[in-house]
Design a protein around this motif. Structure first.
Motif, PDB file in Angstrom:
ATOM      1  N   ILE A 288      36.498  11.331 -13.832  1.00  0.00           N
ATOM      2  CA  ILE A 288      35.270  11.042 -13.076  1.00  0.00           C
ATOM      3  C   ILE A 288      35.125  11.994 -11.898  1.00  0.00           C
ATOM      4  CG2 ILE A 288      34.176   9.341 -11.550  1.00  0.00           C
ATOM      5  CD1 ILE A 288      35.336   7.182 -13.388  1.00  0.00           C
ATOM      6  N   LEU A 289      33.912  12.506 -11.716  1.00  0.00           N
ATOM      7  CA  LEU A 289      33.553  13.215 -10.499  1.00  0.00           C
ATOM      8  C   LEU A 289      32.637  12.297  -9.699  1.00  0.00           C
ATOM      9  CD1 LEU A 289      33.905  15.813  -8.909  1.00  0.00           C
ATOM     10  CD2 LEU A 289      31.905  16.758 -10.075  1.00  0.00           C
TER      11      LEU A 289
ATOM     12  N   ASN B  72      29.687   4.427   4.090  1.00  0.00           N
ATOM     13  CA  ASN B  72      30.569   3.266   3.969  1.00  0.00           C
ATOM     14  C   ASN B  72      30.169   2.314   2.846  1.00  0.00           C
ATOM     15  OD1 ASN B  72      28.294   2.214   5.182  1.00  0.00           O
ATOM     16  ND2 ASN B  72      29.344   1.399   6.985  1.00  0.00           N
ATOM     17  N   PHE B  73      28.995   2.501   2.243  1.00  0.00           N
ATOM     18  CA  PHE B  73      28.700   1.768   1.014  1.00  0.00           C
ATOM     19  C   PHE B  73      29.401   2.448  -0.165  1.00  0.00           C
ATOM     20  CE2 PHE B  73      26.307   0.456  -2.731  1.00  0.00           C
ATOM     21  CZ  PHE B  73      26.154  -0.907  -2.510  1.00  0.00           C
ATOM     22  N   SER B  74      29.573   3.751  -0.096  1.00  0.00           N
ATOM     23  CA  SER B  74      30.258   4.507  -1.151  1.00  0.00           C
ATOM     24  C   SER B  74      31.756   4.248  -1.174  1.00  0.00           C
ATOM     25  CB  SER B  74      30.054   6.017  -0.944  1.00  0.00           C
ATOM     26  OG  SER B  74      28.728   6.372  -0.742  1.00  0.00           O
ATOM     27  N   LEU B  75      32.335   4.072   0.016  1.00  0.00           N
ATOM     28  CA  LEU B  75      33.794   4.101   0.140  1.00  0.00           C
ATOM     29  C   LEU B  75      34.522   3.071  -0.719  1.00  0.00           C
ATOM     30  CD1 LEU B  75      36.190   5.495   1.446  1.00  0.00           C
ATOM     31  CD2 LEU B  75      35.945   3.943   3.406  1.00  0.00           C
ATOM     32  N   PRO B  76      34.114   1.784  -0.757  1.00  0.00           N
ATOM     33  CA  PRO B  76      34.838   0.838  -1.619  1.00  0.00           C
ATOM     34  C   PRO B  76      34.840   1.249  -3.089  1.00  0.00           C
ATOM     35  CG  PRO B  76      33.467  -0.356  -0.060  1.00  0.00           C
ATOM     36  CD  PRO B  76      33.094   1.085   0.059  1.00  0.00           C
ATOM     37  N   SER B  77      33.751   1.853  -3.569  1.00  0.00           N
ATOM     38  CA  SER B  77      33.701   2.315  -4.956  1.00  0.00           C
ATOM     39  C   SER B  77      34.685   3.461  -5.173  1.00  0.00           C
ATOM     40  CB  SER B  77      32.283   2.769  -5.324  1.00  0.00           C
ATOM     41  OG  SER B  77      31.413   1.661  -5.462  1.00  0.00           O
ATOM     42  N   LEU B  78      34.755   4.392  -4.232  1.00  0.00           N
ATOM     43  CA  LEU B  78      35.713   5.498  -4.346  1.00  0.00           C
ATOM     44  C   LEU B  78      37.136   4.969  -4.341  1.00  0.00           C
ATOM     45  CD1 LEU B  78      36.508   8.462  -4.399  1.00  0.00           C
ATOM     46  CD2 LEU B  78      36.215   8.521  -1.904  1.00  0.00           C
ATOM     47  N   GLN B  79      37.428   4.044  -3.454  1.00  0.00           N
ATOM     48  CA  GLN B  79      38.781   3.478  -3.386  1.00  0.00           C
ATOM     49  C   GLN B  79      39.143   2.745  -4.672  1.00  0.00           C
ATOM     50  OE1 GLN B  79      37.994   1.229   0.192  1.00  0.00           O
ATOM     51  NE2 GLN B  79      39.176   2.641   1.465  1.00  0.00           N
ATOM     52  N   ALA B  80      38.188   1.984  -5.222  1.00  0.00           N
ATOM     53  CA  ALA B  80      38.442   1.246  -6.466  1.00  0.00           C
ATOM     54  C   ALA B  80      38.666   2.207  -7.633  1.00  0.00           C
ATOM     55  CB  ALA B  80      37.281   0.309  -6.767  1.00  0.00           C
ATOM     56  N   LEU B  81      37.877   3.262  -7.708  1.00  0.00           N
ATOM     57  CA  LEU B  81      38.063   4.258  -8.763  1.00  0.00           C
ATOM     58  C   LEU B  81      39.403   4.970  -8.612  1.00  0.00           C
ATOM     59  CD1 LEU B  81      34.525   5.904  -9.058  1.00  0.00           C
ATOM     60  CD2 LEU B  81      35.615   4.350 -10.693  1.00  0.00           C
ATOM     61  N   HIS B  82      39.792   5.241  -7.372  1.00  0.00           N
ATOM     62  CA  HIS B  82      41.077   5.908  -7.134  1.00  0.00           C
ATOM     63  C   HIS B  82      42.237   5.044  -7.636  1.00  0.00           C
ATOM     64  CE1 HIS B  82      44.091   7.776  -4.079  1.00  0.00           C
ATOM     65  NE2 HIS B  82      44.188   8.339  -5.262  1.00  0.00           N
ATOM     66  N   ARG B  83      42.168   3.735  -7.373  1.00  0.00           N
ATOM     67  CA  ARG B  83      43.212   2.833  -7.877  1.00  0.00           C
ATOM     68  C   ARG B  83      43.195   2.774  -9.400  1.00  0.00           C
ATOM     69  NH1 ARG B  83      41.326  -0.261  -3.408  1.00  0.00           N
ATOM     70  NH2 ARG B  83      39.966  -1.483  -4.777  1.00  0.00           N
ATOM     71  N   ASN B  84      42.008   2.852  -9.970  1.00  0.00           N
ATOM     72  CA  ASN B  84      41.855   2.695 -11.418  1.00  0.00           C
ATOM     73  C   ASN B  84      42.132   3.990 -12.184  1.00  0.00           C
ATOM     74  OD1 ASN B  84      40.799   1.000 -13.742  1.00  0.00           O
ATOM     75  ND2 ASN B  84      39.346   2.691 -13.826  1.00  0.00           N
ATOM     76  N   CYS B  85      41.703   5.110 -11.612  1.00  0.00           N
ATOM     77  CA  CYS B  85      41.748   6.387 -12.341  1.00  0.00           C
ATOM     78  C   CYS B  85      42.873   7.303 -11.895  1.00  0.00           C
ATOM     79  CB  CYS B  85      40.422   7.128 -12.185  1.00  0.00           C
ATOM     80  SG  CYS B  85      38.996   6.213 -12.795  1.00  0.00           S
TER      81      CYS B  85
ATOM     82  N   ASP C  64      44.906  10.104 -10.947  1.00  0.00           N
ATOM     83  CA  ASP C  64      44.709  11.545 -10.820  1.00  0.00           C
ATOM     84  C   ASP C  64      43.541  12.074 -11.659  1.00  0.00           C
ATOM     85  OD1 ASP C  64      45.876  11.035 -13.231  1.00  0.00           O
ATOM     86  OD2 ASP C  64      47.328  12.685 -13.138  1.00  0.00           O
ATOM     87  N   ARG C  65      42.726  11.184 -12.200  1.00  0.00           N
ATOM     88  CA  ARG C  65      41.598  11.602 -13.046  1.00  0.00           C
ATOM     89  C   ARG C  65      40.283  11.507 -12.272  1.00  0.00           C
ATOM     90  NH1 ARG C  65      43.039  11.640 -18.349  1.00  0.00           N
ATOM     91  NH2 ARG C  65      40.974  11.067 -19.143  1.00  0.00           N
ATOM     92  N   LEU C  66      40.330  11.887 -11.004  1.00  0.00           N
ATOM     93  CA  LEU C  66      39.190  11.670 -10.118  1.00  0.00           C
ATOM     94  C   LEU C  66      38.993  12.853  -9.186  1.00  0.00           C
ATOM     95  CD1 LEU C  66      37.076   9.589  -8.965  1.00  0.00           C
ATOM     96  CD2 LEU C  66      38.893   8.811  -7.438  1.00  0.00           C
TER      97      LEU C  66
END
Length: 342
Positions: free
Chosen positions: A38-39, A45-58, A60-62
């Protein structure tokens, strides 16, 4: 009874056997499953929780794309802290080729078709409304301001040239509490959107196949908030209307009025628990016991002002305003804002 005990024992033996067979399957699934590469595109600060969740989920694929204009960009700060691959907007189509999917959350830029088409699975967006309701820049504020009973988040496909028109992959709804202020609803929708986004990217092929087109006949719009919307016209808005707008804009912009030719920002308001003396719209009176200004609004309604800021002065409470401005004043009226009078 013996028969019952035997049945229970056999049930638990069967349950253990089932789980002995299922657990290795789950482990194999977890071991072989890979989320899409994912790119991520976001800025605030509305974006940040989504980025953090993707980082936990993905893991090194981010990768991350953001604007470098603001030094307070929390998305950039997080990406740098976590050493995520980081690109400055704008990017080139070639930057997309190593990723499967583009994800946009509160990015604030129109993304051109050649970037959207650079991803094998296209791009998806987290939007803070139940589309097609409240397309646009300020869906959370309009949902509160218009008195909606509920709102939610939508995951949609991004289409070129227009915002918020793509097919819907997933939605979740939440109730809007009657006393909620914008920052609280903003934070809860950001978390809800992050959770729904992870679920969507983990099932992206299925969700893309099942995506539903929006019904454009039911669309409504939440354009960018301007100063015109902050101006209070006391003869046109009821106390409820003004207080709802105050909650919707809280933490972003202050409501404004005018007093003796100076602009006044209304910093803290409340609706009286019981009806008090009816005032003409815009006319106010200081209430010593309640330490507030009681002001008349449309429809014979009243609003209390607890804190305000007069142009060129620091914030003050109603008592300080009474002591400093009202004694000997020619008029006890808030009038149409200077901006709206022009």
């Amino acid at each position: 009874m013996l028969c019952g005990k035997s049945l229970v024992n056999n049930f638990y033996k069967y349950k253990r056997k089932v789980w002995q067979n299922v657990i290795p399957i789950i482990k194999r699934h977890n071991a072989t499953y890979h989320p899409p590469k994912i790119l991520f595109f976001g800025t605030d600060n509305f974006s940040l929780p989504s980025l953090q969740a993707l980082h936990r989920n993905c893991s090194d694929r981010l990768g991350v794309v953001t604007s470098f204009k603001s030094p307070a960009n929390c998305v950039r700060s997080y990406a740098e802290k976590e050493k995520l691959p980081l690109k400055k907007w704008p990017i080139e189509p070639s930057d997309c080729s190593q990723f499967d999917l583009g994800v946009v959350v509160s990015f604030g830029h129109m993304i051109p078709a050649n970037i959207i088409n650079g991803f094998p699975n296209g791009m998806i967006n987290v939007h803070a409304s139940l589309l097609p309701k409240w397309r646009g820049a300020a869906p959370i504020m309009y949902a509160i301001m218009k008195g909606d009973a509920s709102t939610g988040v939508s995951i949609m496909k991004i289409e070129p040239h227009r915002f918020d028109i793509g097919a819907i992959l997933a939605q979740r709804e939440v109730v809007i509490k009657p006393d909620v202020f914008m920052p609280e609803l903003h934070a809860s929708l950001a978390l809800l959107g992050a959770d729904l986004l992870v679920d969507t990217v983990n099932n992206v092929q299925e969700r893309l196949k099942e995506a539903k087109l929006q019904d454009n006949t039911n669309a409504s719009y939440a354009p960018k908030i301007t100063n015109k919307l902050t101006e209070v016209v006391w003869s046109e808005l009821s106390a409820f209307d003004i207080y709802t707008r105050y909650r919707a804009l809280f933490g972003y912009k202050n409501l404004t009025t005018s007093f003796l030719g100076k602009q006044v920002q209304l910093l803290e308001l409340r609706i009286p628990e019981r009806e008090l003396l009816v005032q003409e719209p815009g006319t106010f009176k200081y209430q010593k016991q309640r330490k507030s200004l009681l002001i008349g609004c449309a429809q014979d309604s009243q609003l209390e002002i607890l804190q305000l800021r007069v142009e060129g002065r620091k914030p003050m409470n109603a008592q300080d305003f009474n002591n400093g401005f009202l004694k000997g004043a020619r008029s006890l009226n808030f009038t149409q804002n200077k901006l709206s009078a022009n």
